[in-house]
Every structure is written in C-alpha cells, then in structure tokens.
Design a protein around this motif. Structure first.
Motif, mmCIF file in Angstrom:
data_model
loop_
_atom_site.group_PDB
_atom_site.id
_atom_site.type_symbol
_atom_site.label_atom_id
_atom_site.label_comp_id
_atom_site.label_asym_id
_atom_site.label_seq_id
_atom_site.Cartn_x
_atom_site.Cartn_y
_atom_site.Cartn_z
ATOM 1 N N SER A 1 14.528 92.404 -20.924
ATOM 2 C CA SER A 1 14.896 93.713 -21.442
ATOM 3 C C SER A 1 14.593 93.786 -22.920
ATOM 4 C CB SER A 1 16.392 93.942 -21.205
ATOM 5 O OG SER A 1 16.793 95.218 -21.644
ATOM 6 N N GLY A 2 14.354 95.001 -23.409
ATOM 7 C CA GLY A 2 14.122 95.230 -24.818
ATOM 8 C C GLY A 2 14.796 96.505 -25.274
ATOM 9 N N ILE A 3 15.044 96.576 -26.572
ATOM 10 C CA ILE A 3 15.719 97.743 -27.139
ATOM 11 C C ILE A 3 15.123 98.046 -28.501
ATOM 12 C CG2 ILE A 3 17.542 96.321 -28.183
ATOM 13 C CD1 ILE A 3 19.526 98.595 -27.433
ATOM 14 N N ASN A 4 14.996 99.350 -28.793
ATOM 15 C CA ASN A 4 14.398 99.709 -30.069
ATOM 16 C C ASN A 4 15.406 99.571 -31.206
ATOM 17 O OD1 ASN A 4 16.027 101.960 -29.650
ATOM 18 N ND2 ASN A 4 14.446 103.434 -30.245
ATOM 19 N N ARG A 5 14.953 99.892 -32.420
ATOM 20 C CA ARG A 5 15.764 99.613 -33.604
ATOM 21 C C ARG A 5 17.114 100.327 -33.585
ATOM 22 N NH1 ARG A 5 10.442 99.749 -35.631
ATOM 23 N NH2 ARG A 5 10.546 102.026 -35.750
ATOM 24 N N GLY A 6 17.097 101.578 -33.206
ATOM 25 C CA GLY A 6 18.327 102.365 -33.218
ATOM 26 C C GLY A 6 19.160 102.243 -31.956
ATOM 27 N N GLY A 7 18.591 101.663 -30.920
ATOM 28 C CA GLY A 7 19.305 101.505 -29.661
ATOM 29 C C GLY A 7 19.129 102.653 -28.693
ATOM 30 N N GLY A 8 18.349 103.644 -29.075
ATOM 31 C CA GLY A 8 18.214 104.810 -28.223
ATOM 32 C C GLY A 8 17.203 104.674 -27.098
ATOM 33 N N SER A 9 16.354 103.667 -27.177
ATOM 34 C CA SER A 9 15.356 103.430 -26.127
ATOM 35 C C SER A 9 15.505 102.010 -25.617
ATOM 36 C CB SER A 9 13.941 103.624 -26.678
ATOM 37 O OG SER A 9 13.743 104.966 -27.061
ATOM 38 N N THR A 10 15.592 101.894 -24.299
ATOM 39 C CA THR A 10 15.769 100.583 -23.663
ATOM 40 C C THR A 10 14.761 100.404 -22.543
ATOM 41 O OG1 THR A 10 17.456 101.491 -22.175
ATOM 42 C CG2 THR A 10 18.222 100.499 -24.231
ATOM 43 N N TYR A 11 14.439 99.177 -22.264
ATOM 44 C CA TYR A 11 13.406 98.850 -21.289
ATOM 45 C C TYR A 11 13.852 97.614 -20.489
ATOM 46 C CZ TYR A 11 10.924 101.804 -24.518
ATOM 47 O OH TYR A 11 10.571 102.864 -25.317
ATOM 48 N N TYR A 12 13.453 97.607 -19.202
ATOM 49 C CA TYR A 12 13.895 96.535 -18.311
ATOM 50 C C TYR A 12 12.785 96.101 -17.370
ATOM 51 C CZ TYR A 12 18.435 98.341 -19.761
ATOM 52 O OH TYR A 12 19.514 98.758 -20.505
ATOM 53 N N THR A 13 12.802 94.844 -16.999
ATOM 54 C CA THR A 13 11.948 94.421 -15.908
ATOM 55 C C THR A 13 12.514 94.992 -14.605
ATOM 56 O OG1 THR A 13 10.816 92.503 -14.973
ATOM 57 C CG2 THR A 13 13.160 92.245 -15.428
ATOM 58 N N ASP A 14 11.648 95.207 -13.640
ATOM 59 C CA ASP A 14 12.066 95.924 -12.430
ATOM 60 C C ASP A 14 13.228 95.229 -11.711
ATOM 61 O OD1 ASP A 14 8.774 97.110 -11.358
ATOM 62 O OD2 ASP A 14 10.221 97.885 -12.805
ATOM 63 N N SER A 15 13.253 93.926 -11.732
ATOM 64 C CA SER A 15 14.253 93.202 -10.938
ATOM 65 C C SER A 15 15.679 93.388 -11.445
ATOM 66 C CB SER A 15 13.914 91.715 -10.879
ATOM 67 O OG SER A 15 13.934 91.147 -12.164
ATOM 68 N N VAL A 16 15.849 93.878 -12.669
ATOM 69 C CA VAL A 16 17.209 94.036 -13.206
ATOM 70 C C VAL A 16 17.581 95.500 -13.439
ATOM 71 C CG1 VAL A 16 16.999 91.786 -14.312
ATOM 72 C CG2 VAL A 16 16.695 93.857 -15.684
ATOM 73 N N LYS A 17 16.655 96.407 -13.228
ATOM 74 C CA LYS A 17 16.940 97.825 -13.454
ATOM 75 C C LYS A 17 18.118 98.278 -12.595
ATOM 76 C CE LYS A 17 12.368 99.389 -14.894
ATOM 77 N NZ LYS A 17 11.153 100.146 -14.502
ATOM 78 N N GLY A 18 19.029 99.004 -13.215
ATOM 79 C CA GLY A 18 20.213 99.481 -12.520
ATOM 80 C C GLY A 18 21.351 98.485 -12.474
ATOM 81 N N ARG A 19 21.098 97.255 -12.865
ATOM 82 C CA ARG A 19 22.145 96.219 -12.858
ATOM 83 C C ARG A 19 22.473 95.721 -14.269
ATOM 84 N NH1 ARG A 19 21.294 91.463 -10.555
ATOM 85 N NH2 ARG A 19 19.031 91.437 -10.893
ATOM 86 N N PHE A 20 21.471 95.630 -15.117
ATOM 87 C CA PHE A 20 21.656 95.116 -16.473
ATOM 88 C C PHE A 20 21.570 96.266 -17.473
ATOM 89 C CE2 PHE A 20 19.935 90.495 -15.867
ATOM 90 C CZ PHE A 20 20.793 90.326 -14.798
ATOM 91 N N THR A 21 22.318 96.140 -18.561
ATOM 92 C CA THR A 21 22.265 97.116 -19.639
ATOM 93 C C THR A 21 22.191 96.395 -20.977
ATOM 94 O OG1 THR A 21 23.605 98.683 -18.361
ATOM 95 C CG2 THR A 21 23.387 99.082 -20.724
#
Length: 117
Positions: free
Chosen positions: A49-69
C-alpha cells in the motif's frame, strides 16, 4: 538520519485484525509519500500500500483491497496500516518504506505478522 520504526505486529487468528504503526524521524515526514511492503516466508518483497503526502490518496495491491487501510498522521510523524479480515496468506514481515525520487529509499527493520489458528 532517517529512521523508520515499525510496531504492532504479532500473532492473530484468521479473520482477526491488527494495526501496524511506523514512527518516522530524521526527515520532513509530511513531504513524502509513504508505503507498506511485506515479505512472506520464502518469498520476495511485495508492495502492499502507498499514501500520498497529505493522506488524501491511497493505493493498494489487489489482494488487500477492502481489508487493509493505510493512513498517516503528519502531526505525529506516524504511518499506519489497519489490517482487518486477516488471512494466513497475509503472514509476512511488514516494512514501512519512504518514497524518494527514484523509488523507496529508506526502510524500517520490519514487524512480523503471523496469521494462524
């Protein structure tokens, strides 16, 4: 110097939850994208997972989407990973990594997560 210190790992049963934290120091935390990367036993590194500087944009690998934040608190210089509905295949060492100009340039030492009954 840059330091990234992960915490919060442990043993959890399938379906359980954990919250990982990464305390950052030695750089201007709010100026950089941050990531979580994991390495399962006997396998290579996997970006989670990754997150931008301000925290407003987040990204996930498919296997964790919907489970990890992923989230961050720039006032506390801390990165988080909330992991819910954990599966045995989530067992890994989880690393916090800072993004630089050419990829992830600093890494913590990792925290171990074991999902097992």
């Amino acid at each position: 110097q840059v330091q990234l210190v992960e915490s919060g790992g442990g043993l959890v049963q399938p379906g359980g939850s954990l919250r990982l934290s990464c305390a950052a120091s030695g750089f201007t935390f709010s100026s950089y994208w941050m990531n979580w990367v994991r390495q399962a036993p006997g396998k290579g590194l996997e970006w989670v997972s990754g997150i931008n500087r301000g925290g407003g944009s987040t990204y996930y690998t498919d296997s964790v989407k919907g489970r990890f934040t992923i989230s961050r608190d720039n006032a506390k210089n801390t990165l988080y990973l909330q992991m819910n509905s954990l599966k045995p295949e989530d067992t890994a060492v989880y690393y916090c990594a800072k993004s630089g100009d050419y990829g992830m340039d600093y890494w913590g030492k990792g925290t171990r997560v074991t999902v097992s009954s």
